[in-house]
Design an enzyme around this catalytic site. Structure first.
Site, short mmCIF file in Angstrom:
data_model
loop_
_atom_site.label_atom_id
_atom_site.label_comp_id
_atom_site.label_asym_id
_atom_site.label_seq_id
_atom_site.Cartn_x
_atom_site.Cartn_y
_atom_site.Cartn_z
N SER A 144 0.85 -1.20 0.00
CA SER A 144 0.00 0.00 0.00
C SER A 144 0.88 1.24 0.00
O SER A 144 2.07 1.17 -0.37
CB SER A 144 -0.94 -0.04 1.21
OG SER A 144 -1.91 0.99 1.10
N ASN A 145 0.35 2.35 0.40
CA ASN A 145 1.13 3.59 0.45
C ASN A 145 0.63 4.44 1.60
O ASN A 145 -0.28 4.04 2.33
CB ASN A 145 1.02 4.33 -0.89
CG ASN A 145 -0.43 4.62 -1.23
OD1 ASN A 145 -1.08 5.40 -0.55
ND2 ASN A 145 -0.95 3.96 -2.25
#
Ligand code: PMT
Length: 401
Positions: A210-211
Site C-alpha cells: 500500500s502507500n
C-alpha cells in the site's frame, strides 16, 4: 460552512437544554455568529449566563424587556438572523408555532420569523407519539420548516425510547445540509465522483502492498464539492468519516476501486482522482500466512490505469487527476495531463513531511491544457480542496440561459 452566518438559537425547556450549550459552542467553532433566546422553562434547567458567556451576547428571555427604544427586540432578532434553530424544541413550542400562539419572547419571535426554521425536537417518547404533536409536526413540515428526527436511546425517565436530543455530529451535518440546500453553489445540479485513500493489494492474510495516503485530500475534496452544492459519490479506501449526505463506497484494492468508478462514471459530471492507486498487485494471493523462506519473489502484475481509462470513456465529464511526485513535478504532471486525457492535473510534491501524503496541509501546481499552471501555496487541505473546486467549476460549460 457557517462562516459569517447569523444564527438565532431558541432554547426551550427540557432536560436536553444543557446539550444546547455544546451546539452553541460547535456553531461558533464553525464560524457562525449566534444570538440566543430562552423560554422561562429553559432557564429552569440551565442558567442563561452560560449561554451568554459562550455566545458573548445577551440572552433574550422577556418580551417586554425592550433595551433599545429604536427597535422591537423579538423582531430585531428575527430580522438579524439568516437562520433559526430551536433546540431543544419542546412539544409546547412546537404546538405554539403550529397554532400561531405567541405568549413569550421565543414564541413571538418564531411567529415573526419569515424563513424556514430548523427544529430539533427532544421529549419523552409518549409525548412524541401524541397525535397532537404528530399533527403539528406534519403541519410545520408542510410549511417548509425542517424537522430533525430525535435519536432513540436512554431517556431522562430511565428507559429507552425515541425522543433523545440528537447527537451533535448529526445535528451539525443536518444543519449544514439545510443551509446548502437553500443556497445554490457553484456546483449545484452537478454530480461529482471523488476517489480517496491508498489502495491495498493483499499478499497474504496479514501482508499487503500500500502507500501512505490517509484519504484527507480526497475526503476534503468530496466535502468541498458537497458544500458547493454537488451531489457527491466518494469512493474511498480510507476510514476517515464523511457527511451522511455524501454517498460513500468503501473499497480496498485497485480492482475494487476500478470496478466502482467504472460503474459510477457515466452518471457523473466530474471525476476527481485523489486516491493513491497502486500500479501493481501480486499475481497470486496466498490464503495462508506465507512462511519465511531464504528467497522470496513476489510476482506483480499491472493494475488498470483508472484515470486513463475514464479519459478514453469521457463524454461531457471533466476529469481531474493528481500527480504525486518527489521530483520533476512539472514534467511528469504535463505528461499525465496528456497521457490520461485529463482536464486538470493537480501536481503535489510528496516525501517532504509537511505536505502530500498524510499531512494536514498541501501545496500544488494545477495544470490544464494551454494555460499556465496555477500555484496553490502551502495551505490546509480543506482550503486547497475549496480552491480546486473553484477551478473545476470554472471549466464547466456555461449553462444555457
Ligand atoms: O490521502 P492524503 O494523505 O491526503 O494524500 C493526498 C495524496 C498525496 C495521495 C493526493 O494529493 C495525491 O497526490 N493523489 C494521487 C496519488 C497518485 O496515485 O498519484 P500518481 O501520480 O501515481 O497517479 C496519477 C493519477 O492517476 C492520480 O490521479 C491517480 O489517482 C491516478 N491513477 C494512478 C494509477 C492507476 N493505476 N490508476 C489511476 O487512476
Amino acid at each position: 460552512m457557517l462562516k459569517n452566518k447569523k444564527i438565532a438559537l431558541y432554547v426551550t425547556g427540557g432536560i436536553a437544554v444543557y446539550k444546547s450549550l455544546y451546539l452553541l459552542r460547535e456553531i461558533i467553532k464553525q464560524g457562525g455568529e449566534v444570538r440566543v433566546a430562552m423560554t422561562q422553562a429553559a432557564c429552569q434547567f440551565v442558567n442563561p449566563l452560560s449561554f451568554q458567556v459562550l455566545s458573548q451576547k445577551k440572552v433574550q428571555i422577556d418580551t417586554f424587556e425592550e433595551g433599545q427604544p429604536e427597535s422591537v427586540s423579538h423582531i430585531d432578532l428575527t430580522d438579524w438572523a439568516d437562520y433559526s434553530i430551536v433546540a431543544p424544541a419542546t412539544a409546547n413550542i412546537i404546538g405554539k408555532l403550529a397554532n400561531g400562539i405567541g405568549d413569550d419572547f421565543v414564541s413571538t419571535a418564531l411567529l415573526a420569523t419569515d424563513h424556514p426554521i430548523f427544529l430539533v425536537p427532544a421529549m419523552n417518547t409518549k409525548m412524541y407519539e401524541n397525535p397532537a404533536l404528530k399533527h403539528n409536526k406534519a403541519f410545520l413540515i408542510e410549511q417548509g420548516h425542517y424537522w430533525m428526527e430525535p435519536d432513540i436511546g436512554f431517556l431522562a425517565e430511565g428507559y429507552e425510547g425515541l425522543g433523545r436530543f440528537p447527537d451533535l455530529d448529526r445535528i451539525m451535518a443536518e444543519f449544514n445540509h439545510f443551509i446548502i440546500a437553500r443556497n445554490p453553489g457553484i456546483l449545484s445540479g452537478k454530480k461529482v465522483l471523488v476517489t480517496a485513500g491508498g489502495t491495498v493489494e493483499r499478499i497474504d492474510p496479514v501482508r499487503y502492498i500500500s502507500n501512505d495516503s490517509s484519504g484527507k485530500m480526497g475526503h476534503q475534496l468530496a466535502q468541498a464539492a458537497y458544500e458547493a452544492g454537488a451531489q457527491v459519490s466518494l469512493v474511498t479506501a480510507s476510514d476517515l468519516p464523511t457527511s451522511p449526505f455524501i454517498d460513500r463506497f468503501q473499497v480496498e484494492s485497485t480492482l475494487d476501486l476500478y470496478q466502482t468508478v467504472s460503474d459510477l462514471y457515466d452518471h457523473h459530471d466530474i471525476l476527481m482522482m485523489a486516491a493513491a492507486v497502486s500500479d501493481y498487485r501480486p499475481v497470486n494471493r496466498s490464503d495462508k500466512k506465507m512462511k519465511k523462506q531464504d528467497d522470496l519473489t513476489i510476482e506483480l502484475e499491472k493494475n488498470p490505469d483508472i484515470l486513463a481509462e475514464m479519459g478514453r470513456r469521457k463524454d461531457q465529464q471533466i476529469n481531474v487527476g493528481f500527480a504525486a511526485e518527489t521530483h520533476n513535478l512539472e514534467e511528469y504532471a504535463k505528461k499525465k495531463l496528456a497521457s490520461k486525457q485529463a482536464d486538470l492535473i493537480v501536481a503535489n510534491e510528496v516525501g517532504r513531511g509537511d505536505r502530500g501524503f498524510n499531512a494536514d496541509e498541501n501545496a500544488a501546481l494545477v495544470f490544464s491544457r494551454g494555460q499556465d499552471p496555477l500555484e496553490l501555496p502551502l495551505q490546509s487541505k480543506k482550503e486547497m480542496a475549496q480552491k480546486i473546486i473553484e477551478v473545476v467549476a470554472s471549466k464547466l460549460p456555461a449553462s444555457p440561459k
